[in-house]
Design an enzyme around this catalytic site. Structure first.
Site, PDB file in Angstrom:
ATOM      1  N   ASP A  13       0.812  -1.221   0.000  1.00 17.33           N
ATOM      2  CA  ASP A  13       0.000   0.000   0.000  1.00 17.33           C
ATOM      3  C   ASP A  13       0.844   1.270   0.000  1.00 17.33           C
ATOM      4  O   ASP A  13       0.473   2.287   0.615  1.00 17.33           O
ATOM      5  CB  ASP A  13      -0.956   0.010   1.203  1.00 17.33           C
ATOM      6  CG  ASP A  13      -2.044  -1.050   1.091  1.00 17.33           C
ATOM      7  OD1 ASP A  13      -2.432  -1.371  -0.045  1.00 17.33           O
ATOM      8  OD2 ASP A  13      -2.485  -1.562   2.141  1.00 17.33           O
ATOM      9  N   LYS A  16       2.614   1.608  -5.359  1.00 14.19           N
ATOM     10  CA  LYS A  16       3.303   1.040  -6.522  1.00 14.19           C
ATOM     11  C   LYS A  16       2.412   1.022  -7.761  1.00 14.19           C
ATOM     12  O   LYS A  16       2.851   1.375  -8.862  1.00 14.19           O
ATOM     13  CB  LYS A  16       3.781  -0.392  -6.236  1.00 14.19           C
ATOM     14  CG  LYS A  16       4.823  -0.529  -5.150  1.00 14.19           C
ATOM     15  CD  LYS A  16       5.369  -1.944  -5.059  1.00 14.19           C
ATOM     16  CE  LYS A  16       4.302  -3.011  -4.903  1.00 14.19           C
ATOM     17  NZ  LYS A  16       3.507  -2.859  -3.669  1.00 14.19           N
ATOM     18  N   LYS A  38       2.316  -8.098 -13.866  1.00 16.13           N
ATOM     19  CA  LYS A  38       2.476  -8.409 -12.449  1.00 16.13           C
ATOM     20  C   LYS A  38       2.308  -9.906 -12.275  1.00 16.13           C
ATOM     21  O   LYS A  38       1.377 -10.493 -12.828  1.00 16.13           O
ATOM     22  CB  LYS A  38       1.434  -7.637 -11.621  1.00 16.13           C
ATOM     23  CG  LYS A  38       1.616  -7.742 -10.107  1.00 16.13           C
ATOM     24  CD  LYS A  38       0.711  -6.746  -9.397  1.00 16.13           C
ATOM     25  CE  LYS A  38       0.952  -6.759  -7.890  1.00 16.13           C
ATOM     26  NZ  LYS A  38       0.193  -5.694  -7.186  1.00 16.13           N
TER      27      LYS A  38
END
Length: 230
Positions: A13, A16, A38
């Site tokens: 958090d 990013k 990702k």
């Protein structure tokens, strides 16, 4: 030849995904074919049909205005907002390095720049029970250098320096730092940034304030941070 870089952070958090979206947007606006990737996303909502929505990927896609398919952005999507190793223990479908690498290589065949985001901080375990895979193993497997995302506020000096020292000790190249949640003129935040730069020797590449919709960095400087995919 496609180029890529990895986005890691001083913790979860930290912003990013927000910064990754601005980076991809900056590249796309320059006319480059820019992609996002990702390995694993946790904490996702479900569609009406029960399928999981890759939330981080959707955010980046909408922020950057790119046409890349959501399916190509992340091979592993979990509902529980836990580290991927724990989420997959509960939900099944554990991360396999070969699958992550295959998805990355497919993007490298069709895009100029790949911005790959990590899960959590640099020490996040991606898989544990079936195979021992840390986030840093993914970075090494794909031969990526990193950008470090950090909060500009209180406590960041410690978290930035510890992250950078860990990465250097484990031969994980770091190209620079982008600070999030920066408030121009805040004396503490300005000093935090100055001290982080002094203590790590890394360049501060950008400072992002709440609500910013663009990344204030020369696009050629940004592109030069990316290395050729090997």
């Amino acid at each position: 030849m496609s180029k890529a870089i990895f986005i890691t952070g001083t913790g979860t958090d930290i912003g990013k995904t927000y910064i990754a979206g601005l980076i991809v947007k900056r590249l796309a606006e320059s006319g480059a074919a820019a992609a996002y990737y990702k390995a694993a996303m946790s904490g996702n909502d479900r569609r009406a049909d029960g399928s999981l929505i890759p939330g981080d990927a959707l955010f980046v896609k909408n922020t950057a205005g790119i046409s890349q398919s959501l399916e190509s952005m992340c091979p592993y999507i979990y509902e529980n907002a836990y580290s991927p190793h724990l989420a997959s223990r509960i939900e099944g479908n554990p991360v396999q390095m070969s699958v992550v690498k295959e998805g990355f290589q497919k993007l490298a065949a069709g895009y100029d720049f790949i911005t790959m985001e990590g899960s959590g901080g640099i020490l996040c375990p991606i898989c544990f029970d079936e195979a021992k895979i840390q986030l840093e193993d993914v970075i090494r497997e794909l031969n990526l250098a990193s950008l470090l995302i950090a909060d500009a506020g209180l406590g960041t000096i410690n978290s930035v320096v510890l992250t950078v020292e860990y990465m250097r000790a484990h031969s994980l190249p770091v190209k620079g730092i982008i600070f999030n949640n920066y408030h121009p003129g805040n004396i503490m935040e300005d000093d935090n940034i100055r001290m982080c730069q002094y203590m790590t020797g890394l360049p501060v590449l950008a400072k992002v304030s709440p609500g910013d919709t663009g990344l204030q960095i020369d696009v050629d400087v940004l592109k030069n941070l990316y290395d050729e995919v090997k």
